[in-house]
Motif scaffolding. Sequence first.
Motif, PDB file in Angstrom:
ATOM      1  N   TYR A  96       0.841  -1.201   0.000  1.00 40.78           N
ATOM      2  CA  TYR A  96       0.000   0.000   0.000  1.00 40.78           C
ATOM      3  C   TYR A  96       0.872   1.245   0.000  1.00 40.78           C
ATOM      4  O   TYR A  96       1.968   1.258   0.557  1.00 40.78           O
ATOM      5  N   ILE A  97       0.349   2.293  -0.619  1.00 42.47           N
ATOM      6  CA  ILE A  97       1.059   3.576  -0.630  1.00 42.47           C
ATOM      7  C   ILE A  97       0.187   4.586   0.117  1.00 42.47           C
ATOM      8  O   ILE A  97      -0.890   4.959  -0.353  1.00 42.47           O
ATOM      9  N   PHE A  98       0.648   4.996   1.275  1.00 36.41           N
ATOM     10  CA  PHE A  98      -0.093   5.991   2.060  1.00 36.41           C
ATOM     11  C   PHE A  98       0.364   7.383   1.655  1.00 36.41           C
ATOM     12  O   PHE A  98       1.565   7.646   1.575  1.00 36.41           O
ATOM     13  N   VAL A  99      -0.589   8.255   1.409  1.00 38.31           N
ATOM     14  CA  VAL A  99      -0.251   9.610   0.974  1.00 38.31           C
ATOM     15  C   VAL A  99      -0.404  10.560   2.161  1.00 38.31           C
ATOM     16  O   VAL A  99      -1.370  10.457   2.919  1.00 38.31           O
ATOM     17  N   SER A 100       0.578  11.455   2.329  1.00 39.87           N
ATOM     18  CA  SER A 100       0.512  12.389   3.456  1.00 39.87           C
ATOM     19  C   SER A 100       0.985  13.782   3.032  1.00 39.87           C
ATOM     20  O   SER A 100       1.471  13.977   1.929  1.00 39.87           O
ATOM     21  N   LEU A 110       0.937   9.659  10.845  1.00 40.58           N
ATOM     22  CA  LEU A 110       0.803   8.529   9.928  1.00 40.58           C
ATOM     23  C   LEU A 110       1.794   7.428  10.276  1.00 40.58           C
ATOM     24  O   LEU A 110       1.411   6.285  10.508  1.00 40.58           O
ATOM     25  N   ARG A 111       3.088   7.783  10.360  1.00 42.55           N
ATOM     26  CA  ARG A 111       4.084   6.719  10.513  1.00 42.55           C
ATOM     27  C   ARG A 111       3.961   5.968  11.840  1.00 42.55           C
ATOM     28  O   ARG A 111       4.180   4.777  11.904  1.00 42.55           O
ATOM     29  N   LYS A 112       3.541   6.668  12.896  1.00 46.78           N
ATOM     30  CA  LYS A 112       3.439   5.966  14.181  1.00 46.78           C
ATOM     31  C   LYS A 112       2.275   4.965  14.171  1.00 46.78           C
ATOM     32  O   LYS A 112       2.238   4.052  14.982  1.00 46.78           O
ATOM     33  N   ASN A 113       1.346   5.137  13.238  1.00 49.57           N
ATOM     34  CA  ASN A 113       0.231   4.203  13.140  1.00 49.57           C
ATOM     35  C   ASN A 113       0.459   3.119  12.093  1.00 49.57           C
ATOM     36  O   ASN A 113      -0.450   2.356  11.776  1.00 49.57           O
TER      37      ASN A 113
END
Lengths: 376, 91
Positions: A96-100, A110-113
């Motif tokens: 998956y690619i998370f966009v922030s 985002l990264r801590k989750n």
Amino acid sequence: MEKDKKSQPEITCDCHGCCGSPAAEEPANSKVKYVSEKGWVLGQVETPVGPVPVVATKLGWKDKLAGILVRLGFRRMSFSVRPGLYAVGQPGRDSYIFVSANYKLSFDHLRKNLDGLNAWILVLNTAGINVWCAAGKGTFGTEELIERIRKTRLFRLSPRGTLILPQLGAPGVAAHEVARRTGFKVVYGPVRAADIKQFLGHGLVASEQMRQVRFNLLDRLVLVPVELSLVIKYLFFVLLILLALRPLGVNLLSWKVLYPYLGAILAGSILVPVFLPWIPGRAFSWKGWLVGLLWAWLVNLNQGLLFSSPTNWIRATTNFLLLPGIAAYLALNFTGSSTYTSLSGVVKEMKIAVPLIVVSAILGFGLLVADLSGVW
Amino acid sequence: MKAHRYLKNVTTLNYEPAKCTGCGRCAEVCPQRLFQMENGRACLLDRDRCMECGACARNCPFQAISVRAGVGCAWAVMMSELKGWKPIGCG
């Protein structure tokens, strides 16, 4: 939200020597200063598009401290991260690619989750502004996302990956446009990053609760220090003026003179946010005015200004004009921090409230000056 | 928990059900949960709770939804009046 607007990065050049990574590279003429990657970039992973920085999924004390300071309005440092690609764990071609956004608080959330997951993070250049505000401005937007996908050659890295966008980025991004022009599947993740794992566990389906923006007591309490830090800046100037008046023989630096105003400030910037749903009415300024009126009545009662001489009546009127006005103004400003007010609503509210507040303030101030100069 | 409600009859949100093809994006993105899918079409529930963020309109591939998007922030509105800033975004 209004506060985050001021987090525009300082314009100075410092590339931290990390420009070697093509995936996270910015143009050579980029003059934006980014937060140091020391501590949260753990290393690099080799990919078909070059090395990509691997980020920690646990926040260090520096991340946490900087987060607290930024929330309190200390923005001397810029708080943006380099736009581009980052890796969490050991992502691959299907990850998956998370966009922030490139506001570090958004990125940290985002990264801590993503702890324990293998995923890519695609950070857009939002000029160091959070997802929601940047989406409103359009910098967290369709064009930036498509451009960032092209620049990072994401299609080579994760051709079958799904882009997971934060739901609060939706005001800026047309998901169907992105899908049509890049070929990537686009889904909106939950509002809160804390729900991401559950969202993934349910096969990329978010519950109604995950999709709803909240504004409960805790959400509002968190904002209290922010509201106060804004007011304190004004108070500092007021204090300077009062100090300057002292040599002129006007001594207003006494608790008796100041506490009504401090109380009105607390009413507007703390009591209204905390008790928001329970204060009657819908307009924020009205809620503030009501609480301020109650406070003015208590002050007048305490100072024995009600039901007595005409001079006291004038002082009581002064309080009734000034104190609710201050509280109304501060409460009105809380519309920007709330999560359910609309532009049309705020414009309508302001058309009625602002003239009333101004007239009330002018009359009250006139009476105050007259009283202080001993007219009666 | 008491639901927050802001001013009535002010939103610029406009939805034309005839143009809806039932893709469900509006129901996905609305942070106030105002769209619900029913019988393959989006249904607009409680219009007065719209905060005009514009997510639904932006993500509707068939232009079935329109809204004057902006942020409900008094400070931003004041600045736009005083300095000619756009009343969009935060401040």
